[in-house]
Design a protein around this motif. Structure first.
Motif, PDB file in Angstrom:
ATOM      1  N   GLY A   1       0.796  -1.226   0.000  1.00 52.40           N
ATOM      2  CA  GLY A   1       0.000   0.000   0.000  1.00 52.40           C
ATOM      3  C   GLY A   1       0.829   1.277   0.000  1.00 52.40           C
ATOM      4  O   GLY A   1       0.285   2.359   0.152  1.00 52.40           O
ATOM      5  N   ALA A   2       2.148   1.147  -0.147  1.00 50.30           N
ATOM      6  CA  ALA A   2       3.030   2.326  -0.194  1.00 50.30           C
ATOM      7  C   ALA A   2       3.817   2.316  -1.499  1.00 50.30           C
ATOM      8  O   ALA A   2       4.045   1.262  -2.101  1.00 50.30           O
ATOM      9  CB  ALA A   2       3.991   2.305   0.993  1.00 50.30           C
ATOM     10  N   LEU A   3       4.220   3.492  -1.927  1.00 52.91           N
ATOM     11  CA  LEU A   3       5.082   3.600  -3.106  1.00 52.91           C
ATOM     12  C   LEU A   3       6.524   3.734  -2.647  1.00 52.91           C
ATOM     13  O   LEU A   3       6.821   4.526  -1.741  1.00 52.91           O
ATOM     14  CB  LEU A   3       4.687   4.828  -3.947  1.00 52.91           C
ATOM     15  CG  LEU A   3       3.297   4.786  -4.566  1.00 52.91           C
ATOM     16  CD1 LEU A   3       3.019   6.091  -5.316  1.00 52.91           C
ATOM     17  CD2 LEU A   3       3.162   3.609  -5.511  1.00 52.91           C
ATOM     18  N   LEU A   4       7.409   2.968  -3.247  1.00 56.86           N
ATOM     19  CA  LEU A   4       8.836   3.005  -2.912  1.00 56.86           C
ATOM     20  C   LEU A   4       9.633   3.420  -4.139  1.00 56.86           C
ATOM     21  O   LEU A   4       9.356   2.961  -5.252  1.00 56.86           O
ATOM     22  CB  LEU A   4       9.318   1.628  -2.457  1.00 56.86           C
ATOM     23  CG  LEU A   4       8.607   0.992  -1.274  1.00 56.86           C
ATOM     24  CD1 LEU A   4       9.119  -0.428  -1.055  1.00 56.86           C
ATOM     25  CD2 LEU A   4       8.826   1.825  -0.030  1.00 56.86           C
ATOM     26  N   ILE A   5      10.627   4.271  -3.937  1.00 58.58           N
ATOM     27  CA  ILE A   5      11.544   4.650  -5.009  1.00 58.58           C
ATOM     28  C   ILE A   5      12.792   3.810  -4.817  1.00 58.58           C
ATOM     29  O   ILE A   5      13.418   3.850  -3.764  1.00 58.58           O
ATOM     30  CB  ILE A   5      11.898   6.148  -4.938  1.00 58.58           C
ATOM     31  CG1 ILE A   5      10.639   6.990  -5.132  1.00 58.58           C
ATOM     32  CG2 ILE A   5      12.951   6.497  -5.990  1.00 58.58           C
ATOM     33  CD1 ILE A   5      10.843   8.475  -4.884  1.00 58.58           C
ATOM     34  N   VAL A   6      13.143   3.023  -5.844  1.00 58.12           N
ATOM     35  CA  VAL A   6      14.309   2.148  -5.751  1.00 58.12           C
ATOM     36  C   VAL A   6      15.212   2.357  -6.965  1.00 58.12           C
ATOM     37  O   VAL A   6      14.744   2.618  -8.073  1.00 58.12           O
ATOM     38  CB  VAL A   6      13.906   0.651  -5.650  1.00 58.12           C
ATOM     39  CG1 VAL A   6      13.151   0.372  -4.361  1.00 58.12           C
ATOM     40  CG2 VAL A   6      13.088   0.220  -6.839  1.00 58.12           C
ATOM     41  N   ARG A   7      16.503   2.274  -6.713  1.00 62.17           N
ATOM     42  CA  ARG A   7      17.481   2.414  -7.793  1.00 62.17           C
ATOM     43  C   ARG A   7      17.384   1.197  -8.706  1.00 62.17           C
ATOM     44  O   ARG A   7      17.231   0.069  -8.243  1.00 62.17           O
ATOM     45  CB  ARG A   7      18.883   2.499  -7.190  1.00 62.17           C
ATOM     46  CG  ARG A   7      19.982   2.790  -8.203  1.00 62.17           C
ATOM     47  CD  ARG A   7      21.357   2.770  -7.554  1.00 62.17           C
ATOM     48  NE  ARG A   7      21.447   3.558  -6.351  1.00 62.17           N
ATOM     49  CZ  ARG A   7      21.780   4.854  -6.326  1.00 62.17           C
ATOM     50  NH1 ARG A   7      22.033   5.479  -7.435  1.00 62.17           N
ATOM     51  NH2 ARG A   7      21.852   5.500  -5.184  1.00 62.17           N
ATOM     52  N   VAL A   8      17.463   1.420 -10.024  1.00 55.90           N
ATOM     53  CA  VAL A   8      17.459   0.320 -10.986  1.00 55.90           C
ATOM     54  C   VAL A   8      18.813  -0.380 -10.855  1.00 55.90           C
ATOM     55  O   VAL A   8      19.860   0.242 -11.016  1.00 55.90           O
ATOM     56  CB  VAL A   8      17.231   0.840 -12.426  1.00 55.90           C
ATOM     57  CG1 VAL A   8      17.384  -0.271 -13.437  1.00 55.90           C
ATOM     58  CG2 VAL A   8      15.870   1.492 -12.541  1.00 55.90           C
ATOM     59  N   SER A   9      18.780  -1.676 -10.559  1.00 53.38           N
ATOM     60  CA  SER A   9      20.017  -2.383 -10.202  1.00 53.38           C
ATOM     61  C   SER A   9      20.988  -2.573 -11.358  1.00 53.38           C
ATOM     62  O   SER A   9      22.192  -2.556 -11.159  1.00 53.38           O
ATOM     63  CB  SER A   9      19.686  -3.734  -9.575  1.00 53.38           C
ATOM     64  OG  SER A   9      18.948  -4.519 -10.483  1.00 53.38           O
ATOM     65  N   ASP A  10      20.509  -2.747 -12.581  1.00 48.55           N
ATOM     66  CA  ASP A  10      21.429  -3.007 -13.689  1.00 48.55           C
ATOM     67  C   ASP A  10      21.676  -1.777 -14.564  1.00 48.55           C
ATOM     68  O   ASP A  10      22.216  -1.890 -15.655  1.00 48.55           O
ATOM     69  CB  ASP A  10      20.942  -4.182 -14.534  1.00 48.55           C
ATOM     70  CG  ASP A  10      19.556  -3.952 -15.109  1.00 48.55           C
ATOM     71  OD1 ASP A  10      18.883  -2.991 -14.690  1.00 48.55           O
ATOM     72  OD2 ASP A  10      19.143  -4.741 -15.977  1.00 48.55           O
TER      73      ASP A  10
END
Length: 79
Positions: free
Chosen positions: A34-43
């Motif tokens: 139920g939350a939005l997360l900003i994550v770095r694109v790993s590749d």
């Protein structure tokens, strides 16, 4: 933060510094619990890789072609 008319948000500077985020870095927004997360694109390319790709071939001016690294360093040092 406010969502602009294009659906964009600005990540605050202190968080960009803390998480070592720079212009051009690729991130994903994912939904989790139920939350939005900003994550770095790993590749994705790193900032350094993007810089090297951008600079590659820039030192190929006719006046320096064929010079050794030592010659180029002397030139840059003014020796």
């Amino acid at each position: 933060m406010k969502l602009n008319s294009k659906g964009q948000v600005t990540i605050p500077a202190e968080l960009r510094v803390r998480y070592n985020l720079h212009e051009g870095d690729e991130v994903d927004v994912i939904e989790e619990g139920g939350a939005l997360l900003i994550v770095r694109v790993s590749d994705a390319e790193t900032r350094g890789q993007r810089l090297v790709r951008h600079m590659r071939g820039r030192g190929s001016a006719p006046e320096v072609q064929g010079m050794s690294t030592e010659d180029l360093m002397d030139l840059l040092r003014g020796e």
